[in-house]
Design an enzyme around this catalytic site. Structure first.
Site, PDB file in Angstrom:
ATOM      1  N   HIS A 199       0.852  -1.198   0.000  1.00 17.33           N
ATOM      2  CA  HIS A 199       0.000   0.000   0.000  1.00 17.33           C
ATOM      3  C   HIS A 199       0.887   1.248   0.000  1.00 17.33           C
ATOM      4  O   HIS A 199       1.924   1.275   0.676  1.00 17.33           O
ATOM      5  CB  HIS A 199      -0.914  -0.028   1.232  1.00 17.33           C
ATOM      6  CG  HIS A 199      -2.037   0.952   1.136  1.00 17.33           C
ATOM      7  ND1 HIS A 199      -1.846   2.298   1.301  1.00 17.33           N
ATOM      8  CD2 HIS A 199      -3.348   0.780   0.855  1.00 17.33           C
ATOM      9  CE1 HIS A 199      -3.010   2.920   1.130  1.00 17.33           C
ATOM     10  NE2 HIS A 199      -3.939   2.013   0.855  1.00 17.33           N
ATOM     11  N   GLU A 250      -4.104   1.369  -7.843  1.00 15.77           N
ATOM     12  CA  GLU A 250      -4.435   2.390  -6.844  1.00 15.77           C
ATOM     13  C   GLU A 250      -3.458   3.558  -6.937  1.00 15.77           C
ATOM     14  O   GLU A 250      -2.425   3.569  -6.248  1.00 15.77           O
ATOM     15  CB  GLU A 250      -4.420   1.782  -5.436  1.00 15.77           C
ATOM     16  CG  GLU A 250      -4.921   2.772  -4.398  1.00 15.77           C
ATOM     17  CD  GLU A 250      -5.216   2.136  -3.057  1.00 15.77           C
ATOM     18  OE1 GLU A 250      -6.390   1.994  -2.724  1.00 15.77           O
ATOM     19  OE2 GLU A 250      -4.281   1.801  -2.336  1.00 15.77           O
TER      20      GLU A 250
HETATM   21  P1  PGA Z   1      -9.687   5.626   0.183  1.00 20.76           P
HETATM   22  O1  PGA Z   1      -8.519   4.590   0.522  1.00 20.76           O
HETATM   23  O2  PGA Z   1     -10.873   4.846  -0.221  1.00 20.76           O
HETATM   24  O3  PGA Z   1      -9.900   6.367   1.489  1.00 20.76           O
HETATM   25  O4  PGA Z   1      -9.179   6.507  -0.905  1.00 20.76           O
HETATM   26  C1  PGA Z   1      -8.301   3.491  -0.302  1.00 20.76           C
HETATM   27  C2  PGA Z   1      -7.052   2.823   0.192  1.00 20.76           C
HETATM   28  O5  PGA Z   1      -6.112   3.510   0.559  1.00 20.76           O
HETATM   29  O6  PGA Z   1      -6.985   1.590   0.242  1.00 20.76           O
END
Ligand code: PGA
Length: 237
Positions: free
Chosen positions: A97, A157
């Site tokens: 992450h 992401e």
């Molecule tokens: P968010 O976070 O939905 O608050 O943008 C997603 C994540 O970091 O997994």
């Protein structure tokens, strides 16, 4: 990957006490029962065992995931949790992450070691990918990614889209779809790719509807059980 799609992951990050986690599970239980995809619930490590017992006792349709894992096997690593220590509780674990990279200086090597540890422990890695440079590095660093593509959930992401508990600032569903398609091309046929970053009840359907997006990783909007339930409904439609 045999998990029914869509995959919806609730990443609670460092939020909630056990009482709050327990009420969240109670709130989501009913909607979860009729959900035909896969819901992966990721509370803090400290609550995994209690959440596991509660989910099992009440036969709730929730799978458990860890938010991170040590790059090392069990040993003298104060504060760490080894994959083998949670293998009885979790079927999934988030790794790589961007918050781990930003605040805890995690490197590509760390992430690849974590993926290997998880695969040995038979836990499905939920591998976050910020961009293609990173994906190429992962591919170059270890055959492990491509070889085990069927045992990994990939997450597109972009860090710029993560709410981080602040404003929602999602990527556009069209761009997310294109990037997910490119990841699939790069990794190989059959790879499962979900999108993460500011998913909320208002925009969820527009992401889940995209051809190449197999689900979502939800942070901020998963903290409120009612918002998360609305996201599940959007994923169903
Ligand atoms: P968010 O976070 O939905 O608050 O943008 C997603 C994540 O970091 O997994």
């Amino acid at each position: 990957m045999n998990d029914p799609l869509p995959l919806v992951v609730a990443n609670l990050k460092a939020n909630k006490t056990w009482d709050e986690v327990a009420s969240w599970i109670d709130d989501v239980a009913k909607t979860a029962t009729s959900f035909t995809g896969t819901i992966i619930f990721c509370p803090s490590h400290s609550f995994l065992a209690s959440a596991f017992a509660k989910i099992a006792q009440n036969s709730i349709n929730l799978k458990l995931g860890s938010q991170d894992i040590s790059r090392f096997e069990q040993g003298a690593y104060t504060g760490e949790v080894a994959a083998s220590q949670i293998a009885d509780l979790c079927q999934y674990a988030i790794v790589g992450h961007s918050e781990r990279r930003k605040y805890f200086a995690e490197t590509d090597d760390d992430v690849m070691e974590k993926v290997k540890m998880l695969l040995v422990a038979k836990i499905t890695p939920i591998l976050c990918i910020s961009d293609f440079k990173q994906l190429d590095t992962y591919i170059a660093k270890g055959q492990v990614i491509v070889k085990n593509k069927d045992k990994i959930i990939f997450v597109y992401e972009p860090p710029s889209a993560i709410s981080g508990g602040g404003e929602f600032r999602p990527d556009s569903p069209q761009n997310a779809n294109e990037q997910a398609a490119k990841i699939k091309e790069r990794i190989g046929r059959g790879a499962v790719v979900i999108y993460g970053g500011s998913i909320n009840p208002q925009n969820a359907q527009s992401f889940f509807r995209q051809e190449n997006i197999d689900g979502g990783l939800v942070g901020q909007a998963s903290l409120d059980s009612q918002q998360f339930i609305q996201i599940l409904m959007a994923a169903r439609n």
